[in-house]
Design an enzyme around this catalytic site. Sequence first.
Site, PDB file in Angstrom:
ATOM      1  N   HIS A  88       0.842  -1.212   0.000  1.00 10.60           N
ATOM      2  CA  HIS A  88       0.000   0.000   0.000  1.00 10.60           C
ATOM      3  C   HIS A  88       0.875   1.259   0.000  1.00 10.60           C
ATOM      4  O   HIS A  88       0.590   2.228  -0.714  1.00 10.60           O
ATOM      5  CB  HIS A  88      -0.876   0.054   1.262  1.00 10.60           C
ATOM      6  N   LYS A 119     -15.774  -7.072   5.187  1.00  9.17           N
ATOM      7  CA  LYS A 119     -14.791  -8.014   5.735  1.00  9.17           C
ATOM      8  C   LYS A 119     -14.750  -7.923   7.261  1.00  9.17           C
ATOM      9  O   LYS A 119     -15.030  -6.862   7.825  1.00  9.17           O
ATOM     10  CB  LYS A 119     -13.385  -7.640   5.254  1.00  9.17           C
ATOM     11  N   ARG A 149      -2.475  -6.353  -8.311  1.00  6.42           N
ATOM     12  CA  ARG A 149      -1.462  -7.394  -8.140  1.00  6.42           C
ATOM     13  C   ARG A 149      -1.594  -8.430  -9.254  1.00  6.42           C
ATOM     14  O   ARG A 149      -0.816  -8.450 -10.187  1.00  6.42           O
ATOM     15  CB  ARG A 149      -1.614  -8.076  -6.772  1.00  6.42           C
ATOM     16  N   SER A 204      -3.116  -7.879   3.024  1.00  5.98           N
ATOM     17  CA  SER A 204      -3.308  -7.715   4.465  1.00  5.98           C
ATOM     18  C   SER A 204      -3.693  -9.048   5.104  1.00  5.98           C
ATOM     19  O   SER A 204      -3.278  -9.347   6.228  1.00  5.98           O
ATOM     20  CB  SER A 204      -4.391  -6.670   4.747  1.00  5.98           C
TER      21      SER A 204
HETATM   22  P1  ADP Z   1     -10.019  -3.374  -0.231  1.00  8.09           P
HETATM   23  O1  ADP Z   1     -10.660  -3.831   1.019  1.00  8.09           O
HETATM   24  O2  ADP Z   1     -10.728  -2.244  -0.909  1.00  8.09           O
HETATM   25  O3  ADP Z   1      -9.644  -4.470  -1.197  1.00  8.09           O
HETATM   26  P2  ADP Z   1      -7.272  -3.220   0.660  1.00  8.09           P
HETATM   27  O4  ADP Z   1      -6.915  -2.507   1.908  1.00  8.09           O
HETATM   28  O5  ADP Z   1      -7.160  -4.722   0.672  1.00  8.09           O
HETATM   29  O6  ADP Z   1      -8.692  -2.690   0.258  1.00  8.09           O
HETATM   30  O7  ADP Z   1      -6.387  -2.669  -0.535  1.00  8.09           O
HETATM   31  C1  ADP Z   1      -6.491  -1.332  -0.961  1.00  8.09           C
HETATM   32  C2  ADP Z   1      -5.914  -1.209  -2.354  1.00  8.09           C
HETATM   33  O8  ADP Z   1      -4.534  -1.535  -2.324  1.00  8.09           O
HETATM   34  C3  ADP Z   1      -6.542  -2.137  -3.403  1.00  8.09           C
HETATM   35  O9  ADP Z   1      -6.570  -1.461  -4.634  1.00  8.09           O
HETATM   36  C4  ADP Z   1      -5.583  -3.292  -3.458  1.00  8.09           C
HETATM   37  O10 ADP Z   1      -5.631  -3.964  -4.706  1.00  8.09           O
HETATM   38  C5  ADP Z   1      -4.282  -2.540  -3.279  1.00  8.09           C
HETATM   39  N1  ADP Z   1      -3.229  -3.437  -2.793  1.00  8.09           N
HETATM   40  C6  ADP Z   1      -3.307  -4.334  -1.793  1.00  8.09           C
HETATM   41  N2  ADP Z   1      -2.160  -5.016  -1.649  1.00  8.09           N
HETATM   42  C7  ADP Z   1      -1.320  -4.543  -2.606  1.00  8.09           C
HETATM   43  C8  ADP Z   1       0.020  -4.863  -3.002  1.00  8.09           C
HETATM   44  N3  ADP Z   1       0.718  -5.818  -2.394  1.00  8.09           N
HETATM   45  N4  ADP Z   1       0.560  -4.177  -4.036  1.00  8.09           N
HETATM   46  C9  ADP Z   1      -0.164  -3.212  -4.670  1.00  8.09           C
HETATM   47  N5  ADP Z   1      -1.437  -2.876  -4.356  1.00  8.09           N
HETATM   48  C10 ADP Z   1      -2.003  -3.534  -3.330  1.00  8.09           C
END
Ligand code: ADP
Length: 162
Positions: free
Chosen positions: A17, A41, A90, A128
């Site tokens: 992130h 979630k 990803r 996460s």
């Molecule tokens: P959500 O609950 O909306 O999926 P996340 O907190 O899981 O939110 O992720 C927020 C954003 O960051 C999303 O666009 C997700 O694809 C991106 N993201 C998560 N992990 C990575 C990573 N390892 N590399 C690049 N982008 C990521």
Amino acid sequence: MHVVLYPGSFDPIHNGHVDIAQRAAHLFDELVVAIYDTPSKRLLFDTATRVRLAQESLKHLVNVRVISYQGLTVDCAHREGATAIVRGLRATSDYEYESQMALTNKALAPDIDAVCLITSLKYAYLSSSILKEVAALGGNISNWVPPNVQQALHLRFRQGEG
Ligand code: ADP
């Protein structure tokens, strides 16, 4: 002045992130990291903690703000004056979900565009949920999160959560 919104659960924020936030902050005038208050979630950290961890992790970026929000992401984008929503991609599985979300958001708010940044290779496998699983089992997560997040995860799992 181009303001963009980077929404997500950020439960918790990790280096994948942070990498996307850094790159977006470099491309646009202002980046608003928007932490979704009530995702479907099950969350490990409450909203205030997710906001604090993100603020601490992004404090080196002068044109980045962290907020929390409820309701539609496009409404939040309008409130913040954002013209685009930034997301990280990803794998191809992310693409399917993100293209569906982007088209839905476009139908709801035609003035707001989607900008997807491809993950840096070293964070391509990081999420996460994987991070929390490894942390809960006592694995080394120091390459995946800023030190404040490592400490917060360590404390949470020592207290017997998860
Ligand atoms: P959500 O609950 O909306 O999926 P996340 O907190 O899981 O939110 O992720 C927020 C954003 O960051 C999303 O666009 C997700 O694809 C991106 N993201 C998560 N992990 C990575 C990573 N390892 N590399 C690049 N982008 C990521």
